[in-house]
Design an enzyme around this catalytic site. Structure first.
Site, PDB file in Angstrom:
ATOM      1  CE  LYS A  14      -2.230  -1.113   3.755  1.00 15.36           C
ATOM      2  NZ  LYS A  14      -1.695  -2.432   4.120  1.00 15.36           N
ATOM      3  NE  ARG A  90      -5.517  -0.707   9.142  1.00 19.02           N
ATOM      4  CZ  ARG A  90      -4.345  -0.774   9.711  1.00 19.02           C
ATOM      5  NH1 ARG A  90      -4.231  -1.243  10.920  1.00 19.02           N
ATOM      6  NH2 ARG A  90      -3.268  -0.370   9.063  1.00 19.02           N
ATOM      7  NE  ARG A 129       6.780  -2.849   6.981  1.00 21.65           N
ATOM      8  CZ  ARG A 129       5.475  -2.628   6.894  1.00 21.65           C
ATOM      9  NH1 ARG A 129       4.952  -2.079   5.808  1.00 21.65           N
ATOM     10  NH2 ARG A 129       4.671  -2.979   7.888  1.00 21.65           N
ATOM     11  NE  ARG A 135       6.132  -0.359  10.458  1.00 27.27           N
ATOM     12  CZ  ARG A 135       5.091  -0.315   9.647  1.00 27.27           C
ATOM     13  NH1 ARG A 135       5.197   0.245   8.452  1.00 27.27           N
ATOM     14  NH2 ARG A 135       3.932  -0.811  10.012  1.00 27.27           N
ATOM     15  NE  ARG A 146       0.754  -5.055  11.638  1.00 26.55           N
ATOM     16  CZ  ARG A 146       1.783  -4.708  10.852  1.00 26.55           C
ATOM     17  NH1 ARG A 146       2.984  -5.188  11.092  1.00 26.55           N
ATOM     18  NH2 ARG A 146       1.612  -3.897   9.845  1.00 26.55           N
TER      19      ARG A 146
END
Length: 190
Positions: A14, A90, A129, A135, A146
């Site tokens: 995204k 969401r 990532r 992160r 998630r």
């Protein structure tokens, strides 16, 4: 005005595709993740509240997200080219609240673009990532939580946007150029 909801599981691309859309079409961008990370970094009350949800892999309460979103959206002014909503809505109640918030401004969502990526690929991308960006929410345990939240609470949005006549499915596996080309076809035909 082309307000776009870019939709997909964590790691579906995204953010990457949003950057390309911003460059090509001059759209604004609201990434709820970026907005929340900024609040957390700045140690605001909102940031502290948001962090407690994020650490559990849970979604931020709807009222809180809509309030944040409306404030950020209004910063673009009345005559913008459109905004990409990245990471929001969401849930169906959030989609309904977004529709209402935009209606109040005489605006609407022009399209919902779903980036569809197989779960094994999502895990690979997110772990990579996490290693590259540091992160905290990109670790295997949190990623699994998630993805469960995404499938149980977020996937019903696909049907909601289909009923609204705004859903566009994009195969999110393949080259960046091919994926972006498919998205451009959707945007150019709005």
């Amino acid at each position: 005005m082309k307000n776009i909801v870019i939709f997909g599981a964590p790691g579906s691309g995204k953010g990457t595709q949003s950057d390309l859309l911003i460059e090509k079409y001059g759209l604004g961008h609201i990434s709820t993740g970026d907005v929340l990370r900024n609040e957390i970094k700045n140690g605001t009350e909102l940031g502290k509240t948001a962090q407690s949800y994020i650490e559990k892999g849970a979604l931020i309460p709807d009222e809180l997200m809509i309030s944040i979103l409306a404030n950020v959206y209004d910063l673009f002014g009345k005559d913008h080219a459109g905004v990409i909503f990245d990471g929001f809505p969401r849930t169906i109640p959030q989609a309904e609240a977004l529709k209402k918030m935009l209606d109040e401004r005489g605006h609407k969502v022009a399209a919902m673009i779903e980036l569809d990526v197989p779960e094994e690929e999502l895990m690979t991308r997110l772990i990579k990532r996490g290693k590259e960006s540091g992160r905290a929410d990109d670790n295997e345990e949190t990623i699994k939580k998630r993805l469960v939240v995404y499938h149980s609470q977020t996937m019903p949005l696909v049907e909601w946007y289909k009923k609204e006549g705004l859903h566009h499915h994009i195969d999110g596996l393949g080259t960046l150029d091919r994926i972006f080309g498919d998205i451009q076809k959707v945007i150019d035909n709005l």
